[in-house]
Design a protein around this motif. Structure first.
Motif, short mmCIF file in Angstrom:
data_model
loop_
_atom_site.label_atom_id
_atom_site.label_comp_id
_atom_site.label_asym_id
_atom_site.label_seq_id
_atom_site.Cartn_x
_atom_site.Cartn_y
_atom_site.Cartn_z
N PHE A 1 22.75 -23.35 44.45
CA PHE A 1 22.61 -23.81 43.07
C PHE A 1 23.39 -25.10 42.93
O PHE A 1 24.61 -25.11 42.94
N TYR A 2 22.65 -26.22 42.86
CA TYR A 2 23.21 -27.57 42.74
C TYR A 2 23.93 -28.02 44.01
O TYR A 2 25.08 -28.43 43.97
N LEU A 3 23.27 -27.91 45.14
CA LEU A 3 23.78 -28.48 46.39
C LEU A 3 23.09 -29.81 46.70
O LEU A 3 23.73 -30.83 46.94
N PHE A 4 21.75 -29.81 46.66
CA PHE A 4 21.01 -30.99 47.14
C PHE A 4 21.33 -32.25 46.32
O PHE A 4 21.19 -33.36 46.81
N ILE B 1 18.27 -27.46 41.23
CA ILE B 1 18.77 -28.85 41.29
C ILE B 1 18.57 -29.48 39.91
O ILE B 1 17.85 -28.93 39.07
N GLY B 2 19.17 -30.65 39.69
CA GLY B 2 18.85 -31.43 38.51
C GLY B 2 17.36 -31.73 38.54
O GLY B 2 16.81 -32.02 39.60
N GLU C 1 13.93 -24.46 22.62
CA GLU C 1 12.61 -25.09 22.83
C GLU C 1 12.71 -26.49 23.45
O GLU C 1 11.99 -26.81 24.40
N ASP C 2 13.62 -27.34 22.94
CA ASP C 2 13.75 -28.70 23.48
C ASP C 2 14.24 -28.66 24.94
O ASP C 2 13.85 -29.49 25.76
N LEU C 3 15.09 -27.68 25.23
CA LEU C 3 15.62 -27.55 26.59
C LEU C 3 14.49 -27.24 27.58
O LEU C 3 14.44 -27.78 28.68
N ILE C 4 13.57 -26.40 27.14
CA ILE C 4 12.45 -26.03 28.02
C ILE C 4 11.52 -27.25 28.21
O ILE C 4 11.02 -27.50 29.31
N HIS C 5 11.33 -28.04 27.14
CA HIS C 5 10.44 -29.21 27.24
C HIS C 5 11.01 -30.31 28.12
O HIS C 5 10.28 -31.00 28.83
N ASN C 6 12.32 -30.52 28.03
CA ASN C 6 12.96 -31.60 28.80
C ASN C 6 14.07 -31.03 29.66
O ASN C 6 15.22 -31.45 29.59
N ALA C 7 13.71 -30.07 30.47
CA ALA C 7 14.72 -29.30 31.21
C ALA C 7 15.57 -30.18 32.11
O ALA C 7 15.03 -30.99 32.88
N PRO C 8 16.89 -30.03 32.08
CA PRO C 8 17.76 -30.82 32.95
C PRO C 8 17.78 -30.30 34.39
O PRO C 8 18.25 -30.99 35.29
N SER C 9 17.29 -29.10 34.60
CA SER C 9 17.34 -28.49 35.94
C SER C 9 15.99 -27.88 36.30
O SER C 9 15.18 -27.60 35.41
N ILE C 10 15.81 -27.65 37.59
CA ILE C 10 14.56 -27.02 38.05
C ILE C 10 14.85 -26.20 39.30
O ILE C 10 15.75 -26.54 40.09
N GLY C 11 14.10 -25.12 39.47
CA GLY C 11 14.31 -24.25 40.62
C GLY C 11 13.38 -24.58 41.78
O GLY C 11 12.33 -25.22 41.61
#
Ligand SMILES: C[S@@+](CC[C@H](N)C(=O)[O-])C[C@H]1O[C@@H](n2cnc3c(N)ncnc32)[C@H](O)[C@@H]1O
Length: 261
Positions: free
Chosen positions: A122-125, A155-156, A246-256
């Motif tokens: 979680f947040y290495l790369f 990651i971000g 809702e805004d977090l899901i639309h412009n998510a700062p992270s992704i799996g």
């Protein structure tokens, strides 16, 4: 994070550990990791019974402890920061019994003796400063995974545009010195990440590095992974704060990322 650990104490890392325990977007990240990524690998009791798990860039052990709570038979957390590993071993942050921790840089770690059923990062790369460093990290993961076993990471978010850089409402902003070309950033672009506390005051800032979705996909393929899948941030449909997120899901700062050997 910076690697200024020589004095045995690093304010930025300590602040990050505090942020991890309190940040407002944690319910969404928790749901995404547990329900959208890990769930498919749990047994009928919802556990990782009998599994050997490796948690890379484990920091102060936040997710390492969550994985241990899922009943794996052995778990090792690795982080290059002695400060973070000292915090992980500190009982102040809940029980760290039955978790092994190691200080090491994933980019230059010789192979470990036994392979793992599940590797997480979680947040290495985000800390790979060059695409060669990214390749070394992914190579290490591939080498440590058992046959047909899975890697899970966060990651971000590199798949969205510049809108996802301002998530101040959710305690995180990301900035770059380079102007965006449309929504594109060159590989290795430095990103300054700032985390804010629940009073909207800056807690800590550190550098991450951007790689395009295509670069990630190519690196995993080159190393030998059979599958690679992006997993977007998702909110629990039963979360009473669903509207707030809702805004977090639309412009998510992270992704799996889920990838299978
Ligand atoms: C943002 S923190 C995340 C910590 C933890 N995974 C979490 O989500 O709470 C990133 C961590 O990656 C570690 N890290 C960065 N580069 C690393 C490397 N090459 N090898 C091992 N750890 C690394 C840092 O020391 C830091 O603790």
């Amino acid at each position: 994070m910076n690697n200024n650990d020589q004095d045995g104490y690093d304010e930025t890392l300590y602040k990050f550990a505090e942020y991890r325990e309190t940040n407002v977007r944690q319910p969404v990240e928790h749901y995404t990791i547990h329900n959208c990524m890990l769930k498919q690998f749990l047994d009928k009791d919802g556990l990782l019974t009998g599994k050997r798990v490796l948690d890379l860039a484990c920091g102060h052990g936040y997710y390492t402890r969550e994985l241990k709570a899922l009943g794996c038979s052995y778990i090792l957390g690795i982080d290059e920061s002695p400060t973070m590993i000292a915090l992980a071993r500190d009982s102040k942050w809940h029980c760290s019994e039955d978790i092994e921790y190691m200080v090491a840089d994933v980019k230059s770690l010789p192979p470990l003796q036994s392979s793992f059923d599940l590797i997480t990062a979680f947040y290495l790369f985000d800390y790979a400063q060059t695409s060669d460093e990214l390749l070394s990290m992914v190579r290490f993961i591939y080498a440590q995974l058992g046959e047909s076993k899975t890697f899970i990471g966060v990651i971000g978010n590199v798949t969205g545009g510049k809108d996802m850089f301002n998530n101040r409402k959710y305690g995180i902003t990301r900035e770059t010195k380079l102007p965006f070309d449309g929504d594109l950033l060159p590989d290795s672009t430095e990103i300054i990440v700032t985390m804010y506390d629940t009073q909207d005051m800056p807690m800590c800032s550190f550098s991450n590095y951007h790689y395009s979705p295509t670069t990630y996909e190519q690196v995993f393929k080159e190393v030998g992974f059979k599958t690679f899948q992006w997993v977007p941030y998702q909110c629990d449909p039963n979360d009473p704060n669903g509207t707030f997120f809702e805004d977090l899901i639309h412009n998510a700062p992270s992704i799996g990322i889920i990838a299978t050997k």
